[in-house]
Motif scaffolding. Structure first.
Motif, PDB file in Angstrom:
ATOM      1  N   UNK A 432      25.982  31.813   8.982  1.00 45.19           N
ATOM      2  CA  UNK A 432      27.170  32.598   8.628  1.00 45.19           C
ATOM      3  C   UNK A 432      27.339  33.776   9.577  1.00 45.19           C
ATOM      4  N   UNK A 433      26.243  34.458   9.894  1.00 45.96           N
ATOM      5  CA  UNK A 433      26.314  35.592  10.818  1.00 45.96           C
ATOM      6  C   UNK A 433      26.824  35.153  12.189  1.00 45.96           C
ATOM      7  N   UNK A 434      26.317  34.011  12.673  1.00 46.91           N
ATOM      8  CA  UNK A 434      26.760  33.520  13.979  1.00 46.91           C
ATOM      9  C   UNK A 434      28.263  33.202  13.962  1.00 46.91           C
ATOM     10  N   UNK A 435      28.716  32.563  12.876  1.00 47.20           N
ATOM     11  CA  UNK A 435      30.133  32.199  12.788  1.00 47.20           C
ATOM     12  C   UNK A 435      31.004  33.450  12.756  1.00 47.20           C
ATOM     13  N   UNK A 436      30.614  34.415  11.930  1.00 42.00           N
ATOM     14  CA  UNK A 436      31.435  35.617  11.765  1.00 42.00           C
ATOM     15  C   UNK A 436      31.399  36.483  13.020  1.00 42.00           C
ATOM     16  N   UNK A 437      30.212  36.727  13.563  1.00 41.12           N
ATOM     17  CA  UNK A 437      30.079  37.679  14.666  1.00 41.12           C
ATOM     18  C   UNK A 437      30.382  37.048  16.016  1.00 41.12           C
ATOM     19  N   UNK A 438      29.762  35.892  16.300  1.00 39.52           N
ATOM     20  CA  UNK A 438      29.906  35.292  17.621  1.00 39.52           C
ATOM     21  C   UNK A 438      31.238  34.566  17.768  1.00 39.52           C
ATOM     22  N   UNK A 439      31.608  33.791  16.756  1.00 37.29           N
ATOM     23  CA  UNK A 439      32.821  32.972  16.874  1.00 37.29           C
ATOM     24  C   UNK A 439      34.090  33.742  16.562  1.00 37.29           C
ATOM     25  N   UNK A 440      33.984  34.767  15.709  1.00 40.69           N
ATOM     26  CA  UNK A 440      35.194  35.474  15.293  1.00 40.69           C
ATOM     27  C   UNK A 440      35.187  36.963  15.651  1.00 40.69           C
ATOM     28  N   UNK A 441      34.109  37.457  16.260  1.00 42.01           N
ATOM     29  CA  UNK A 441      34.070  38.867  16.642  1.00 42.01           C
ATOM     30  C   UNK A 441      34.089  39.806  15.462  1.00 42.01           C
ATOM     31  N   UNK A 442      33.616  39.341  14.309  1.00 45.89           N
ATOM     32  CA  UNK A 442      33.617  40.164  13.106  1.00 45.89           C
ATOM     33  C   UNK A 442      32.254  40.725  12.771  1.00 45.89           C
ATOM     34  N   UNK A 443      32.070  41.042  11.518  1.00 46.50           N
ATOM     35  CA  UNK A 443      30.805  41.634  11.082  1.00 46.50           C
ATOM     36  C   UNK A 443      30.527  41.171   9.654  1.00 46.50           C
ATOM     37  N   UNK A 444      29.254  41.033   9.326  1.00 48.80           N
ATOM     38  CA  UNK A 444      28.848  40.649   7.983  1.00 48.80           C
ATOM     39  C   UNK A 444      27.657  41.512   7.579  1.00 48.80           C
ATOM     40  N   UNK A 445      27.710  42.042   6.368  1.00 46.42           N
ATOM     41  CA  UNK A 445      26.647  42.934   5.906  1.00 46.42           C
ATOM     42  C   UNK A 445      26.533  42.823   4.390  1.00 46.42           C
ATOM     43  N   UNK A 446      25.473  43.435   3.849  1.00 42.30           N
ATOM     44  CA  UNK A 446      25.230  43.386   2.411  1.00 42.30           C
ATOM     45  C   UNK A 446      24.982  44.786   1.872  1.00 42.30           C
ATOM     46  N   UNK A 447      25.461  45.018   0.652  1.00 46.36           N
ATOM     47  CA  UNK A 447      25.068  46.170  -0.163  1.00 46.36           C
ATOM     48  C   UNK A 447      24.449  45.608  -1.426  1.00 46.36           C
ATOM     49  N   UNK A 448      23.318  46.173  -1.822  1.00 49.55           N
ATOM     50  CA  UNK A 448      22.656  45.617  -3.005  1.00 49.55           C
ATOM     51  C   UNK A 448      21.999  46.712  -3.811  1.00 49.55           C
ATOM     52  N   UNK A 449      22.119  46.570  -5.118  1.00 50.31           N
ATOM     53  CA  UNK A 449      21.441  47.441  -6.066  1.00 50.31           C
ATOM     54  C   UNK A 449      21.225  46.623  -7.338  1.00 50.31           C
ATOM     55  N   UNK A 450      20.380  47.071  -8.236  1.00 48.60           N
ATOM     56  CA  UNK A 450      20.142  46.301  -9.464  1.00 48.60           C
ATOM     57  C   UNK A 450      21.455  46.021 -10.203  1.00 48.60           C
ATOM     58  N   UNK A 451      21.710  44.750 -10.445  1.00 43.68           N
ATOM     59  CA  UNK A 451      22.915  44.356 -11.170  1.00 43.68           C
ATOM     60  C   UNK A 451      24.098  44.011 -10.298  1.00 43.68           C
ATOM     61  N   UNK A 452      23.992  44.198  -8.985  1.00 42.07           N
ATOM     62  CA  UNK A 452      25.125  43.861  -8.115  1.00 42.07           C
ATOM     63  C   UNK A 452      24.677  43.749  -6.662  1.00 42.07           C
ATOM     64  N   UNK A 453      25.098  42.672  -6.029  1.00 44.17           N
ATOM     65  CA  UNK A 453      24.929  42.486  -4.592  1.00 44.17           C
ATOM     66  C   UNK A 453      26.280  42.078  -4.023  1.00 44.17           C
ATOM     67  N   UNK A 454      26.712  42.752  -2.955  1.00 45.38           N
ATOM     68  CA  UNK A 454      28.023  42.491  -2.363  1.00 45.38           C
ATOM     69  C   UNK A 454      27.842  42.083  -0.904  1.00 45.38           C
ATOM     70  N   UNK A 455      28.424  40.946  -0.550  1.00 40.64           N
ATOM     71  CA  UNK A 455      28.486  40.528   0.851  1.00 40.64           C
ATOM     72  C   UNK A 455      29.834  40.949   1.412  1.00 40.64           C
ATOM     73  N   UNK A 456      29.813  41.743   2.474  1.00 39.53           N
ATOM     74  CA  UNK A 456      31.045  42.207   3.119  1.00 39.53           C
ATOM     75  C   UNK A 456      31.261  41.392   4.397  1.00 39.53           C
ATOM     76  N   UNK A 457      32.382  40.716   4.491  1.00 42.16           N
ATOM     77  CA  UNK A 457      32.725  39.963   5.695  1.00 42.16           C
ATOM     78  C   UNK A 457      33.981  40.585   6.288  1.00 42.16           C
ATOM     79  N   UNK A 458      33.844  41.117   7.496  1.00 45.99           N
ATOM     80  CA  UNK A 458      34.971  41.775   8.186  1.00 45.99           C
ATOM     81  C   UNK A 458      35.405  40.890   9.350  1.00 45.99           C
ATOM     82  N   UNK A 459      36.674  40.477   9.322  1.00 46.16           N
ATOM     83  CA  UNK A 459      37.203  39.567  10.333  1.00 46.16           C
ATOM     84  C   UNK A 459      38.409  40.211  11.018  1.00 46.16           C
ATOM     85  N   UNK A 460      38.385  40.315  12.346  1.00 39.72           N
ATOM     86  CA  UNK A 460      39.557  40.851  13.052  1.00 39.72           C
ATOM     87  C   UNK A 460      40.779  39.956  12.834  1.00 39.72           C
TER      88      UNK A 460
END
Length: 463
Positions: A432-460
């Motif tokens: 997923x990281x390769x597809x988002x960053x290399x193929x689309x020039x975007x970024x992917x990251x995570x925020x996590x805490x007890x009870x919630x984990x969020x995947x952020x996908x940023x696509x130009x």
């Protein structure tokens, strides 16, 4: 002189004068000035760059930015040359972008010549390096193929389950429809034997058209009362097995008053045939609705498969991320049943992005599948998409226990997984990281805490 400079580096100090001379014959001394780009991340690593003097900064893409990894300042530090170990046809690329931080010089050696010389000088070392390089690549390729096959198997099994239900319903409805059609024709024949006129039949058909499946009572108790009342009326008027057709008539709102109107129209003698005809027409309409619903469901699933697999798309084109996410949710419906609540929130006027729809669907599949696993099949899956400046941001959140710091640090590391053996290879997020960053020039990251984990996908929007 160049030979002395090369021989004085820690990288080449073990070579003899003849080997240094051979290296100089195939290589090129290349000066650079500040800002020169010596090699770029992802391009085929056709040369080995050995620093002689100066400084070269190494950058890697992270979203729309170049992140500085390190600066080569020590003579003998090197980069590239990976095609020397990949064998014929290797497409191994530079792992970073090299940019000059001032004036200096590098010594460039073609990867093909590097491989040939090393094989001549150090056969054992060459075989070891090539073997390790190829082994790592083969293991990664095999693991990726296995991950893809496992994911494909899960999706195929889920799709078969999704298709089986409406297909079975359609077959069952068609089978029942055959019986109902026989009853309908039989009741028409009975009406004809009783000698009802064309005007009576037309009026009877008009009475039938006054009712529809949606007119039946929704309350179960009210439905039971209506069925009992209609059944009693049928019994009083000599309709045999009236209890069998009473539920069908009541399901579309037919009541005692409607039955009285039929009796007033056709008379007492043909009333049994008339009521059976009415019940058969209602049953036929209900069964046709079921067939339509089942076949529509199959058609929608086929459409979702086409959208998910992007069978008719191969090149980069404008992509609506909402369509990809929705088709992915359909494909993973078997994973979302039961205790998983799906909440979607798409911003109005979300722009299309320039990308590869099929590859992005693979990203949504990996992230949603991981979120469901994190919740152990029970919780809330929240998916949102919004515009943020020149980007589209997709957030996929789960209500699972969250990721420990040690896992967060390694979440994109190839082959790292927290799943049980057989359930994952640790390549989903790396892919997923390769597809988002290399193929689309975007970024992917995570925020996590007890009870919630969020995947952020940023696509130009435009890349």
């Amino acid at each position: 002189m160049l030979a002395d400079e090369l021989h004085s580096t820690f990288l080449l100090e073990g070579l003899n004068e003849f080997q240094i001379a051979q290296l100089i014959v195939v290589g090129t001394e290349t000066p650079f000035v500040e800002g020169d780009v010596l090699f770029e991340e992802g391009e085929p690593a056709e040369f080995l760059f050995i620093l002689i003097e100066g400084a070269v900064e190494l950058f890697r893409h992270s979203g729309d930015e170049l992140v500085l990894l390190m600066t080569m300042v020590t003579p003998g530090q090197w980069a590239g040359g990976l095609q020397a170990w990949g064998g014929a046809g290797s497409s191994a690329g530079y792992r970073a972008t090299g940019r000059a931080a001032g004036e200096g010089r590098v010594f460039k050696v073609p990867s093909s010549e590097l491989g040939r010389l090393v094989a001549t000088w150090f056969p054992f070392g060459h075989h070891m390096i090539s073997g390790i390089f190829q082994t790592v690549r083969n293991i990664e390729a095999t693991a990726r193929q296995r991950e893809s096959l496992v994911a494909l198997g899960r999706i195929a099994a889920g799709l078969a389950h999704e298709l089986n239900n409406p297909a079975a319903a359609a077959v069952r409805s068609v089978d029942e429809l055959r019986t109902v059609c026989d009853a309908l024709l039989g009741s028409l024949g009975a009406l004809a034997l009783h000698g009802i006129t064309a005007e009576q039949y037309t009026a009877l058909d008009a009475l039938r058209r006054e009712v529809a499946p949606s007119e039946g009572p929704r309350d179960a108790l009210a439905m039971a009362d209506l069925e009992e009342a209609v059944g009693d009326w049928l019994d009083r008027h000599g309709v045999t097995d009236g209890w069998k057709i009473a539920p069908t008539l009541a399901s579309v709102g037919i009541d005692v008053g409607w039955c009285d109107r039929v009796e007033a129209l056709v008379g007492a003698e043909p009333i049994s045939a008339a009521m059976r005809w009415a019940a058969a027409t209602v049953s036929a309409a209900l069964l046709l609705d079921e067939v339509e619903e089942a076949t529509s469901r199959i058609s929608n699933l086929v459409g979702a498969v086409k959208s998910y697999s992007q069978m008719d798309r191969t090149a980069k084109e404008p992509v609506d991320v909402r369509d990809g996410i929705q088709s992915t949710l359909v494909m993973l419906a078997h994973r979302l049943r039961g205790s998983v609540e799906v909440v979607t929130d798409y911003a109005e006027g979300l722009p299309l992005i320039d990308g590869y729809a099929g590859e992005l669907n693979q990203v949504w599949t990996n992230l949603i599948d991981n979120a469901v696993d994190a919740m152990d099949g029970a919780g809330t899956l929240r998916i949102s998409a919004r515009r943020d400046g020149t980007d589209v941001v997709v957030d996929i959140a789960d209500s699972g226990p969250g990721m420990p710091p040690g896992v967060m640090e390694r979440v994109f590391e190839p082959f790292f997984t927290t799943k049980d053996v057989g359930r994952g290879t640790g390549l989903g997020l790396d892919i997923s990281r390769r597809i988002v960053m290399t193929r689309h020039g975007g970024d992917i990251s995570f925020d996590s805490r007890p009870g919630e984990t969020i995947a952020h996908v940023r696509l130009p929007i435009s890349h």
